[in-house]
Design a protein around this motif. Structure first.
Motif, PDB file in Angstrom:
ATOM      1  N   TYR A 144    -114.347  52.837 -16.124  1.00 23.33           N
ATOM      2  CA  TYR A 144    -112.831  52.878 -15.910  1.00 23.33           C
ATOM      3  C   TYR A 144    -112.492  53.916 -16.914  1.00 23.33           C
ATOM      4  N   SER A 145    -111.239  54.735 -16.099  1.00 22.57           N
ATOM      5  CA  SER A 145    -110.893  55.762 -16.723  1.00 22.57           C
ATOM      6  C   SER A 145    -109.777  55.362 -17.799  1.00 22.57           C
TER       7      SER A 145
ATOM      8  N   GLN B  57    -108.528  46.250 -10.357  1.00 23.01           N
ATOM      9  CA  GLN B  57    -107.343  47.137 -10.411  1.00 23.01           C
ATOM     10  C   GLN B  57    -106.160  46.584 -10.914  1.00 23.01           C
TER      11      GLN B  57
ATOM     12  N   ILE C  38    -113.448  42.785 -18.428  1.00 18.61           N
ATOM     13  CA  ILE C  38    -113.803  43.746 -17.753  1.00 18.61           C
ATOM     14  C   ILE C  38    -115.130  44.173 -18.612  1.00 18.61           C
TER      15      ILE C  38
ATOM     16  N   LYS D   6    -114.515  47.782 -10.053  1.00 21.79           N
ATOM     17  CA  LYS D   6    -113.444  47.637 -11.181  1.00 21.79           C
ATOM     18  C   LYS D   6    -112.322  46.961 -10.792  1.00 21.79           C
TER      19      LYS D   6
ATOM     20  N   THR E  69    -119.276  49.306 -15.234  1.00 22.22           N
ATOM     21  CA  THR E  69    -119.270  47.987 -14.499  1.00 22.22           C
ATOM     22  C   THR E  69    -120.636  47.739 -13.853  1.00 22.22           C
TER      23      THR E  69
ATOM     24  N   GLU F 257    -106.788  53.891 -16.192  1.00 22.83           N
ATOM     25  CA  GLU F 257    -107.146  52.521 -15.686  1.00 22.83           C
ATOM     26  C   GLU F 257    -107.182  51.507 -16.546  1.00 22.83           C
ATOM     27  N   LEU F 258    -107.659  51.698 -17.820  1.00 25.11           N
ATOM     28  CA  LEU F 258    -107.688  50.491 -18.908  1.00 25.11           C
ATOM     29  C   LEU F 258    -106.392  50.658 -19.392  1.00 25.11           C
TER      30      LEU F 258
ATOM     31  N   SER G 215    -117.478  48.069 -18.995  1.00 21.49           N
ATOM     32  CA  SER G 215    -117.613  49.426 -18.621  1.00 21.49           C
ATOM     33  C   SER G 215    -118.821  49.909 -19.083  1.00 21.49           C
TER      34      SER G 215
END
Length: 181
Positions: A151-152, A113, A141, A111, A145, A155-156, A143
């Motif tokens: 991704y939470s 960051q 990105i 992922k 991945t 995080e998104l 998801s």
């Protein structure tokens, strides 16, 4: 064990096979001019609350990524992604064949960051030689991945905030989204 690293590793769900069997002997004109594509197009327009929306179907995820990325980027821009990102590793240079560089950054567990992205973009724009470098024009990105991590929401949201800060789009390749859910 559930494995999310590749959508090609599994067969089709029985309901999909059943639907395919029901339509197997239908004859249609093809090239997205059949009744099934028309219905899908209408359902997508309804879901988007836009009956005038243009909906195009392409043969696969690589073609979809190329269409979106090349449409969003200007000729001097590239697409930022994590090193293990699908467009960097598995799409055989399809994005770069359009003349847009893939700008790969280190990630954690597959992922990208937000802090890494923010640091990269801040450093890029602080460099006095930016006019001689490929400009980051968007962020890609996927998801789940390439290694199966997801991704939470936070995080998104953090990635999106960084993209907003630098006025660049965040593109989520959701090709594997349904099995990641």
């Amino acid at each position: 064990m559930d494995r999310f690293e590749c959508d090609y590793a599994e067969g089709a769900h029985p309901k999909i096979m059943e639907a395919l069997m029901k339509t197997n002997f239908e004859q249609s004109p093809g090239y997205c001019t059949d009744s099934h594509c028309a219905l899908a197009r209408k359902l997508i327009q309804e879901a988007c609350s836009d009956e005038e929306a243009h909906v195009y179907f392409v043969a696969g995820g690589t073609q979809a990524n190329v269409c979106v990325i090349s449409a969003l980027l200007r000729s001097f821009q590239g697409c930022v992604c994590v090193e293990s990102g699908h467009i960097n590793v598995h799409e055989a240079g399809a994005v770069e064949a359009t003349g847009h560089k893939v700008l790969a950054l280190k990630g954690e567990d597959g992922k990208l960051q937000a802090e890494t992205l923010d640091s990269y973009l801040t450093s890029f724009w602080a460099d006095p030689n930016t006019e001689h470098m490929v400009q980051p024009g968007m962020v890609y990105i996927s998801s789940p991945t390439e290694i199966g991590t997801v991704y939470s929401k936070s995080e998104l949201e953090a990635l999106y905030r960084v993209c907003q800060k630098f006025a660049i789009p965040l593109y989520l390749d959701g090709a594997r989204m349904s099995y990641g859910l």
